[in-house]
Every structure is written in C-alpha cells, then in structure tokens.
Design an enzyme around this catalytic site. Structure first.
Site, PDB file in Angstrom:
ATOM      1  N   GLN A   1      -3.549 -24.122   3.790  1.00  0.00           N
ATOM      2  CA  GLN A   1      -4.938 -25.935   3.283  1.00  0.00           C
ATOM      3  C   GLN A   1      -5.872 -25.788   3.905  1.00  0.00           C
ATOM      4  O   GLN A   1      -5.694 -25.236   5.275  1.00  0.00           O
ATOM      5  CB  GLN A   1      -3.270 -26.885   3.825  1.00  0.00           C
TER       6      GLN A   1
ATOM      7  N   GLN B   1      -5.285 -23.273  -2.051  1.00  0.00           N
ATOM      8  CA  GLN B   1      -4.654 -24.372  -1.292  1.00  0.00           C
ATOM      9  C   GLN B   1      -5.244 -26.453  -1.147  1.00  0.00           C
ATOM     10  O   GLN B   1      -5.564 -26.284   0.079  1.00  0.00           O
ATOM     11  CB  GLN B   1      -3.733 -24.290  -0.402  1.00  0.00           C
ATOM     12  N   ASP B   2      -4.641 -27.420  -1.511  1.00  0.00           N
ATOM     13  CA  ASP B   2      -5.043 -28.569  -1.154  1.00  0.00           C
ATOM     14  C   ASP B   2      -6.639 -28.900  -0.721  1.00  0.00           C
ATOM     15  O   ASP B   2      -7.428 -29.262  -0.535  1.00  0.00           O
ATOM     16  CB  ASP B   2      -5.235 -28.713   0.252  1.00  0.00           C
TER      17      ASP B   2
ATOM     18  N   ASP C   1      -1.819 -26.801  -5.739  1.00  0.00           N
ATOM     19  CA  ASP C   1      -1.530 -28.445  -5.005  1.00  0.00           C
ATOM     20  C   ASP C   1      -2.870 -29.116  -4.795  1.00  0.00           C
ATOM     21  O   ASP C   1      -3.511 -29.979  -4.590  1.00  0.00           O
ATOM     22  CB  ASP C   1      -1.018 -29.055  -4.039  1.00  0.00           C
TER      23      ASP C   1
END
Length: 338
Positions: free
Chosen positions: A135, A157-158, A179
């Site tokens: 993340q 990611q994120d 995501d």
C-alpha cells in the site's frame, strides 16, 4: 517571407496565450511556489501553512513547474485551499512512503487533505514506492466539497483514497494495480482515464467501502475510459482487469456511459472473501467498448444492469453529489446530468 514570419509569430503567441489562460483564466494568486526560489515559497507545504485558518474564500497557490519531493498535508483549519499547477506533466508532487517501508496505510499518502473545499488543478500527485512495497497512497482526501481537474494520480496499490461527502474528479488520469480507487466517499469521476499500470492478473480498479445502507457513500464513473497505461499498450493481452470488489458489505460502484476496453474481464467484478454479494450495489449503464458486454457478468443479487435513464439520473453530478450547488464556485467544468 515576412508574411510567413508574421504568421509564425502570431501562432506562437496564441500558443503562449492559450497555455497561460489554461491555468490562470480565473485565478488571482495569493502565493506562488517555485523550486528555483523565484516564488514566495519553495515548498508546497510552506505555502499551505501560510494560508489563513478557516477561510471562507479561496486561497490560490500557484505551483510552478518542477518536481516537489515532499509529503503535503492540508489540515482541517486550512479551508478553501486551491493548488493550481500549469501542466500535470511538468508539475509533480511526489513522495515514497509505503507499508513496506514501515508506514501505516493512511500515513503513506503523498497528499493528505482534511481541510474542506480543497481544490487542485493541473498537478500530478505521485507515490513513487515500488510495487513490491504494498500500500502506497498518492492522495488521501477526507474532506468534503473537494474537486480535482486535469490531475494525475500515480501509484500501484491504493493510489487514491476518496473518503468524504461529496467529492468530484474531472478529466483526471488515475493509475494503479490493486484497489487503486478506494474509500467510503460520495464521489463522481467524470471524463477520467482509469489506467492499469502493469501487466498481470487481478488488476482491480475499485474497493469501495460503504459500511451501512444509510451511509452517503458510493463511486460513480461517468464517461470514463477504463484501459491500460499507454506504456504497456503492447502488453494489453496480458492484462486482466476487474471493475471492483467490495471492501465493505454495502459497497456501491456504478460505471455509466463509459468506455471499457477488452482488458475488463467478462465477469466484470471480483468477490472479497467473507463479504456478502446481496447487500452491495454494483451497476452498469450504457457503457461501450469490447469490455462492456454484460452477458457474462457476475450473477450476484447486488449486481444490476440498468436500462432506464430516469432511474440513472439519481447518479448524476446534480443529484448524487448535489454538484450544481457547490461546483460552480470552483470554476471546474462539469456535466450536471446524463
């Protein structure tokens, strides 16, 4: 020859004028940030700190071209901040915090926004942490009435946490892998490009986190372009992309009037282990492109193919985020309805 030179001069002048108008057509700047010291500040954070607290009028910060290597926060008391770049390709705010380097997910963000009525235009927000670092948020926005225009969001990611009511993104480019648009905000993304950054399995666009049926929360994508980053266009056949998975039980995501490239898989959406599929609300309306065929989509009770335009109007800028009431102040163009 004289006429040709005059013509060249006029065209060049028009290009310069157009460039200037593009980023400053309605701004009277209160502060200027420049990495070469020619402005009031060399750091974006210092310009934000100099803005008045709890303002009810815009504080316009001109961010001149350059790479700003800093972690930036807009605290609660810094309201009506506007960060205005000149071009997202040349005006970049970047940091590299990540889970892998020891930060909690929320503290990885290059930009954290908590002051309401924040606005950004013509800027890139990047988290340059490598994919293996997990993340790594580029922007974490937890403030209401925030808007972004022609901005770029870069991570794996994120990438983008949209976490407040309401928020608006217009003509932005959002890059990621897992995501990469997530959070519990009430948000409309209009005319945005949604890009998968690398070849690989399970590229997941959204992880929306509406937690209860009565919550004001959901992501709307209107006339967006869902495809791969231009850098990996030659590897498109190796990309497997899904529109989202439910981070929370009542997850709500709608793609409407958008182009879905062939990388979007026939089932469209992914399960989140342990999450029910009857409480969420995932929907598609009038999309186009080779990935827009809904005949093989998931058969979840919470998934819907919408056909009635009257039903879909509640998901427009005017009705979903009450945009006609607060967006005109920003000067950002928007389409109120279908």
């Amino acid at each position: 020859m004289a006429f040709k030179l005059l013509g060249f001069f006029v065209v060049s002048l028009l290009v310069v004028i157009n460039h200037f108008v593009k980023f400053s057509y309605c701004f009277m700047f209160n502060a200027t940030v420049s990495p070469d010291g020619s402005g009031n500040f060399v750091r974006v954070s210092d310009a934000i700190a100099a803005a008045p607290n709890f303002s009810t009028t815009r504080f316009y910060i001109h961010v001149k071209p350059g790479i700003y290597k800093e972690h930036v926060e807009v605290p609660v008391q810094k309201t009506f901040i506007a960060l205005i770049g000149e071009d997202a390709s040349t005006t970049i705010i970047v940091d590299n915090r990540s889970n892998g380097s020891g930060f909690s997910t929320q503290t990885t963000a290059t930009l954290i926004v908590k002051g309401q009525n924040f606005m950004a235009q013509f800027l890139t927000f990047e988290n340059s942490a490598e994919q293996k670092e997990g993340q790594a948020i580029a922007v974490m926005d937890q403030a209401k009435h925030t808007a972004y225009y022609k901005c770029v969001f870069l991570s794996y990611q994120d990438t983008l946490y949209a976490g407040a009511v309401p928020q608006f993104f217009k003509e932005c480019d959002i890059y990621g892998r897992i995501d990469f648009i997530f959070g519990n905000g009430l948000v409309v993304f209009q005319d945005c490009n949604i890009y998968a950054r690398i070849p690989g399995t399970h590229i997941i666009v959204t992880a929306q986190s509406k937690n209860a049926v009565e919550d004001q929360s959901g992501f709307i994508f209107q006339n967006c372009n869902v495809t791969v980053s231009p850098e990996i266009a030659s590897s498109k056949d190796n990309v497997t992309m899904f529109l989202g998975r439910p981070w929370r039980d009542y997850s709500m995501v709608i793609f409407m009037e958008s182009f879905l490239d062939r990388v979007v898989q026939p089932k469209g959406w992914l399960e989140w282990p342990g999450r029910p599929v009857n409480l969420l609300f995932y929907a598609e309306y009038n999309n186009r492109g080779p990935g827009a065929d809904t005949s093989q989509r998931v058969d979840w009770p919470g998934y819907h193919v919408l056909h009635n335009a009257m039903e879909v109007t509640k998901f427009t800028v005017e009705n979903f985020i009450n945009g006609t009431k607060w967006l005109p102040e920003t000067g950002i163009p928007f389409r109120a309805g279908l």
